[in-house]
Write an enzyme that holds these catalytic residues in place. Structure first.
Site, mmCIF file in Angstrom:
data_model
loop_
_atom_site.group_PDB
_atom_site.id
_atom_site.type_symbol
_atom_site.label_atom_id
_atom_site.label_comp_id
_atom_site.label_asym_id
_atom_site.label_seq_id
_atom_site.Cartn_x
_atom_site.Cartn_y
_atom_site.Cartn_z
ATOM 1 N N ARG A 1 0.837 -1.205 0.000
ATOM 2 C CA ARG A 1 0.000 0.000 0.000
ATOM 3 C C ARG A 1 0.862 1.241 0.000
ATOM 4 O O ARG A 1 1.828 1.325 0.750
ATOM 5 C CB ARG A 1 -0.922 -0.015 1.215
ATOM 6 C CG ARG A 1 -1.819 -1.247 1.148
ATOM 7 C CD ARG A 1 -2.921 -1.261 2.159
ATOM 8 N NE ARG A 1 -3.662 -2.521 1.976
ATOM 9 C CZ ARG A 1 -4.697 -2.889 2.703
ATOM 10 N NH1 ARG A 1 -5.137 -2.096 3.663
ATOM 11 N NH2 ARG A 1 -5.303 -4.029 2.465
ATOM 12 N N ARG B 1 1.152 1.280 10.328
ATOM 13 C CA ARG B 1 0.786 1.645 8.955
ATOM 14 C C ARG B 1 2.045 1.542 8.107
ATOM 15 O O ARG B 1 2.941 2.370 8.217
ATOM 16 C CB ARG B 1 0.241 3.073 8.941
ATOM 17 C CG ARG B 1 -0.371 3.516 7.635
ATOM 18 C CD ARG B 1 -0.949 4.921 7.754
ATOM 19 N NE ARG B 1 -2.109 4.928 8.635
ATOM 20 C CZ ARG B 1 -3.368 4.699 8.243
ATOM 21 N NH1 ARG B 1 -3.614 4.456 6.976
ATOM 22 N NH2 ARG B 1 -4.359 4.717 9.105
ATOM 23 N N GLU C 1 -7.881 -0.831 13.971
ATOM 24 C CA GLU C 1 -8.512 -1.806 13.086
ATOM 25 C C GLU C 1 -7.604 -3.024 12.874
ATOM 26 O O GLU C 1 -6.473 -2.891 12.441
ATOM 27 C CB GLU C 1 -8.810 -1.147 11.736
ATOM 28 C CG GLU C 1 -9.408 -2.110 10.730
ATOM 29 C CD GLU C 1 -9.509 -1.502 9.324
ATOM 30 O OE1 GLU C 1 -9.880 -0.324 9.198
ATOM 31 O OE2 GLU C 1 -9.208 -2.226 8.357
ATOM 32 N N SER D 1 -11.373 -6.392 8.749
ATOM 33 C CA SER D 1 -12.366 -5.652 8.012
ATOM 34 C C SER D 1 -13.044 -6.650 7.095
ATOM 35 O O SER D 1 -12.375 -7.354 6.356
ATOM 36 C CB SER D 1 -11.641 -4.581 7.196
ATOM 37 O OG SER D 1 -12.581 -3.859 6.454
ATOM 38 N N ARG E 1 -0.087 -6.554 11.300
ATOM 39 C CA ARG E 1 -0.457 -5.525 12.276
ATOM 40 C C ARG E 1 -0.904 -6.126 13.617
ATOM 41 O O ARG E 1 -0.823 -5.474 14.651
ATOM 42 C CB ARG E 1 -1.577 -4.659 11.702
ATOM 43 C CG ARG E 1 -1.997 -3.537 12.627
ATOM 44 C CD ARG E 1 -3.209 -2.799 12.115
ATOM 45 N NE ARG E 1 -2.858 -1.672 11.262
ATOM 46 C CZ ARG E 1 -3.748 -0.843 10.725
ATOM 47 N NH1 ARG E 1 -5.050 -1.040 10.939
ATOM 48 N NH2 ARG E 1 -3.362 0.167 9.984
#
Length: 423
Positions: free
Chosen positions: A260, A275, A347, A350, A386
């Site tokens: 990403r 992140r 988070e 998801s 994560r």
RNA sequence: GGAGGAUUCGCCUAGUGGCCUAGGGCGCACGCUUGGAAAGCGUGUUGGGGGCAACCCCUCGCGGGUUCGAAUCCCGCAUCCUCCGCCA
């Protein structure tokens, strides 16, 4: 991509969905007009084409002056057909382009609004008591002391938001992913290791080249994209196929690296591995019948919560607001773990119900008595890099060690504690 | 990187400008036959779109072109196979 029939038959529903997301409502009327234009130009082309075919059938048997006359007429008609076809193609192209604009129609009950307008569905587990007034150490501090995370050298080698997982850190990541894959396999998912470079039409078909195109790495020299999730490859897996769902949903668990760009997130979560540009993930992906999608979504959430329980972290489940959904998602639930060092939620999973939106773009259909129709696709996270963050922070001990959740122990050689290097 | 070959309906295959409205076989579905089955026989079997309908249009890997007319001829691209070169 939405079903044009839905836009024709119930435009208000589409308008309401676009409004709840804070996106264009006018596009609905533009689509209706483009659809009308396409149909009328197509009818004209088909009429001329039928006439041309009928005429050219008479030519071989004709002779002399009669044949010459027919040939003259046929030549005229040929030019007219060409023009009409070009007009019909243009109208189709215009419609196709517009059809990509509206996002998926949200499921009833999804809260309207933006990022902060989510609904909390439940909160599970106790936040850890880390001692009186003690500031919780954050995952990077813990990770460094365990010799598990090295962000400095990550930056040296690859730049900001890159990292090395070292020693027990590397093992912990594999433990999470292996537990995720084992959980998925037990639930009947087919484990898959997927390509991480995909063609443009696959990336576009999954809906990631719309508003979030800046998030995606593009390999210009080869016109390919690096995936941000194995969802992309798994959605493409059955593209342009007619699948058989008569034995229930097709369920895959994809293991892949994820890339990403994190454009526009400058200064946000810059510390540690919250992140990052590259990480690993085990992702559930399900192809099911449209009418089963809502139930399947609940099941995916159920497997995610089983994983939350397995890593023994306090979490909450939120129903994401319409404006914060990806273009393909009709509803999205996130599981967010408690992050002691920042006293906030993070988070970890998801899960999105994309209904028939992705399948329509990718051409994934099933056979029914009345012909074929598009299937529903859903996805959900079962484990990522994560998660290390939540595990280290929630299971940190006063003496600097980290307790290993029971379910992960088999994947870490039975270890119950991770202890700082050199102690 | 270079040279050849291939790509047709779920699978195999026929098809060198109008007789292709794409034929045949296998498989599959339904029916006949049978006490029941097999065999046999018959019928059906790509997908998409337009039209109230009758019906029509598109679809032979994809995109262009030639032609009154293209599965068929020409150009470009993709994928697969074989061989050569390069790298390991």
């Amino acid at each position: 991509m939405l079903d044009l029939r839905l836009i024709r038959e119930d435009p208000d529903r589409v308008r309401a969905s676009q409004r709840a997301r804070g996106e264009s409502v006018d596009v609905v009327d533009q689509l209706l007009a483009a659809d009308e234009a396409r149909r009328s130009s197509l009818t004209e082309f088909e009429r001329l084409r039928a006439e041309q075919k009928a005429l050219s059938k008479d030519i071989p048997s004709a002779s002399g002056d009669e044949k010459q006359a027919l040939l003259v007429r046929a030549k005229e008609l040929s030019a007219q057909v060409k023009d009409a076809e070009a007009a019909a193609d243009d109208a189709q192209r215009e419609l196709d382009e517009l059809a990509l604009v509206p996002s998926n129609v949200i499921v009833d009950g999804v809260p309207a609004g933006g990022e902060d307008d989510y609904t909390v569905l439940r909160e599970v587990g106790e936040r850890p008591d880390l001692g009186t007034g003690e500031q919780a150490r954050d995952h990077l501090e813990i990770g460094e002391s365990l010799g598990a995370i090295d962000t400095e050298r990550g930056a040296k080698v690859s730049g900001a938001r890159f990292y090395f997982l070292t020693g027990v850190g590397a093992q912990l990541e594999l433990a999470i992913l292996n537990l995720a894959l084992a959980t998925a396999a037990e639930a009947g998912f087919t484990p898959m290791i997927t390509p991480t470079l995909v063609r443009p039409e696959i990336m576009s078909g999954t809906g990631f080249l719309g508003a979030h195109a800046d998030e995606v790495y593009r390999i210009e020299a080869d016109d390919m994209y690096l995936v941000g999730t194995s969802e992309v490859a798994l959605a493409g897996y059955h593209s342009n196929e007619i699948v058989d769902l008569s034995n229930g949903p097709l369920r895959y668990a994809g293991w892949s690296a994820c890339y990403r760009r994190e454009a526009g997130s400058y200064g946000k979560d810059t510390r540690g591995i919250i992140r990052v540009h590259q990480f690993h993930k085990v992702e559930m992906f399900s192809y099911c019948r449209a009418e089963d999608a809502v139930d399947e979504h609940e099941r995916l959430l159920g497997w995610e919560e089983r994983m939350m329980a397995a890593i023994e972290v306090p979490y909450r489940v939120i129903d994401t607001a319409a404006g914060d959904l990806g273009a393909s998602a009709a509803r999205k639930y996130d599981c967010e773990a408690w992050l002691p060092s920042q006293s906030r939620w993070l988070e970890l999973t998801s899960t999105s119900n994309c209904t028939t939106f992705q399948a329509r773009r990718l051409g994934v259909r099933e056979r029914t008595d009345g012909g074929t129709r598009h299937v529903a696709t859903l996805n959900g996270t079962l484990g990522t890099t994560r998660w290390i963050v939540a595990i280290l922070e929630n299971h940190q001990q006063p003496d600097g060690s980290v307790r290993v959740p029971v379910a992960l122990r088999p994947y870490l050689g039975g270890r119950e504690l991770l202890t700082p290097a050199g102690t």
